[in-house]
Design an enzyme around this catalytic site. Structure first.
Site, PDB file in Angstrom:
ATOM      1  N   TYR A  63       0.825  -1.189   0.000  1.00 63.23           N
ATOM      2  CA  TYR A  63       0.000   0.000   0.000  1.00 63.23           C
ATOM      3  C   TYR A  63       0.866   1.248   0.000  1.00 63.23           C
ATOM      4  O   TYR A  63       1.947   1.275   0.570  1.00 63.23           O
ATOM      5  CB  TYR A  63      -0.913   0.020   1.226  1.00 63.23           C
ATOM      6  CG  TYR A  63      -1.864  -1.148   1.243  1.00 63.23           C
ATOM      7  CD1 TYR A  63      -2.900  -1.220   0.330  1.00 63.23           C
ATOM      8  CD2 TYR A  63      -1.694  -2.180   2.141  1.00 63.23           C
ATOM      9  CE1 TYR A  63      -3.764  -2.299   0.326  1.00 63.23           C
ATOM     10  CE2 TYR A  63      -2.561  -3.264   2.149  1.00 63.23           C
ATOM     11  CZ  TYR A  63      -3.591  -3.310   1.232  1.00 63.23           C
ATOM     12  OH  TYR A  63      -4.432  -4.376   1.226  1.00 63.23           O
ATOM     13  N   HIS A  64       0.345   2.270  -0.621  1.00 63.32           N
ATOM     14  CA  HIS A  64       1.010   3.556  -0.585  1.00 63.32           C
ATOM     15  C   HIS A  64       0.525   4.280   0.666  1.00 63.32           C
ATOM     16  O   HIS A  64      -0.667   4.258   0.963  1.00 63.32           O
ATOM     17  CB  HIS A  64       0.665   4.370  -1.823  1.00 63.32           C
ATOM     18  CG  HIS A  64       1.029   3.671  -3.097  1.00 63.32           C
ATOM     19  ND1 HIS A  64       2.326   3.514  -3.502  1.00 63.32           N
ATOM     20  CD2 HIS A  64       0.268   3.073  -4.033  1.00 63.32           C
ATOM     21  CE1 HIS A  64       2.345   2.859  -4.641  1.00 63.32           C
ATOM     22  NE2 HIS A  64       1.102   2.580  -4.992  1.00 63.32           N
ATOM     23  N   PRO A  65       1.406   4.930   1.388  1.00 60.59           N
ATOM     24  CA  PRO A  65       0.965   5.658   2.570  1.00 60.59           C
ATOM     25  C   PRO A  65      -0.074   6.721   2.203  1.00 60.59           C
ATOM     26  O   PRO A  65       0.088   7.450   1.229  1.00 60.59           O
ATOM     27  CB  PRO A  65       2.245   6.299   3.100  1.00 60.59           C
ATOM     28  CG  PRO A  65       3.337   5.433   2.581  1.00 60.59           C
ATOM     29  CD  PRO A  65       2.861   4.962   1.237  1.00 60.59           C
ATOM     30  N   THR A  66      -1.141   6.743   2.943  1.00 66.45           N
ATOM     31  CA  THR A  66      -2.206   7.721   2.741  1.00 66.45           C
ATOM     32  C   THR A  66      -2.706   8.179   4.099  1.00 66.45           C
ATOM     33  O   THR A  66      -2.308   7.655   5.137  1.00 66.45           O
ATOM     34  CB  THR A  66      -3.409   7.111   1.979  1.00 66.45           C
ATOM     35  OG1 THR A  66      -4.042   6.151   2.816  1.00 66.45           O
ATOM     36  CG2 THR A  66      -2.993   6.469   0.674  1.00 66.45           C
ATOM     37  N   THR A 107      -3.950   3.787  -5.670  1.00 65.20           N
ATOM     38  CA  THR A 107      -4.117   5.192  -5.271  1.00 65.20           C
ATOM     39  C   THR A 107      -3.795   6.180  -6.394  1.00 65.20           C
ATOM     40  O   THR A 107      -3.983   7.373  -6.218  1.00 65.20           O
ATOM     41  CB  THR A 107      -3.225   5.520  -4.061  1.00 65.20           C
ATOM     42  OG1 THR A 107      -1.872   5.222  -4.389  1.00 65.20           O
ATOM     43  CG2 THR A 107      -3.650   4.729  -2.837  1.00 65.20           C
TER      44      THR A 107
END
Length: 129
Positions: A63-66, A107
């Protein structure tokens, strides 16, 4: 950003258990004929301690940090509804960090939309303000 992965005892247990479950699935009769070998972490990792070491070495997030720059007007909010950073004139945040929750898909598209919407708001502010 330091995410502190594997810093909690529960995270350590889940990491080891996840490898064990994946191995049981791969050894199921339906999959066994098509599984050539275990690539990562590898069969040389057997004990819980070894599996934990492998998890520390090989694990990564997909996952990409969000969701790190809350939008709103409360004390925890970083940006307002027009993506302006509270207390810093002329600075906006226009990336996945303003998402309230991580999306279930990639994302990229939502991040592009956020950037385009921010560009529109900047233009509006220049015209009307």
């Amino acid at each position: 950003m330091q995410a502190n992965y594997l810093s909690e005892e529960e995270d350590l247990r889940v990491a080891v258990d996840a490898v064990k479950v994946a191995r049981r699935i791969a050894e199921a009769d339906a999959l066994k004929p098509v599984i050539i070998d275990e690539y990562v972490p590898g069969r040389q990792y057997q004990t819980d301690e070894q599996l934990l070491g492998a998890a520390r070495r090989f694990s990564q997030t997909i996952y990409h940090p969000t969701s790190t720059c809350k939008m709103g007007n409360d004390d925890m909010a970083v940006v307002d509804c027009r993506l302006r950073v509270h207390g810093i004139k002329g600075l906006r945040v226009a990336d996945a960090s303003i998402m309230p929750l991580i999306v279930s898909g990639n994302t990229n598209a939502p991040s592009i939309m956020i950037g385009e919407k921010c560009a529109d708001m900047i233009k509006q502010d220049q015209t009307h303000g």
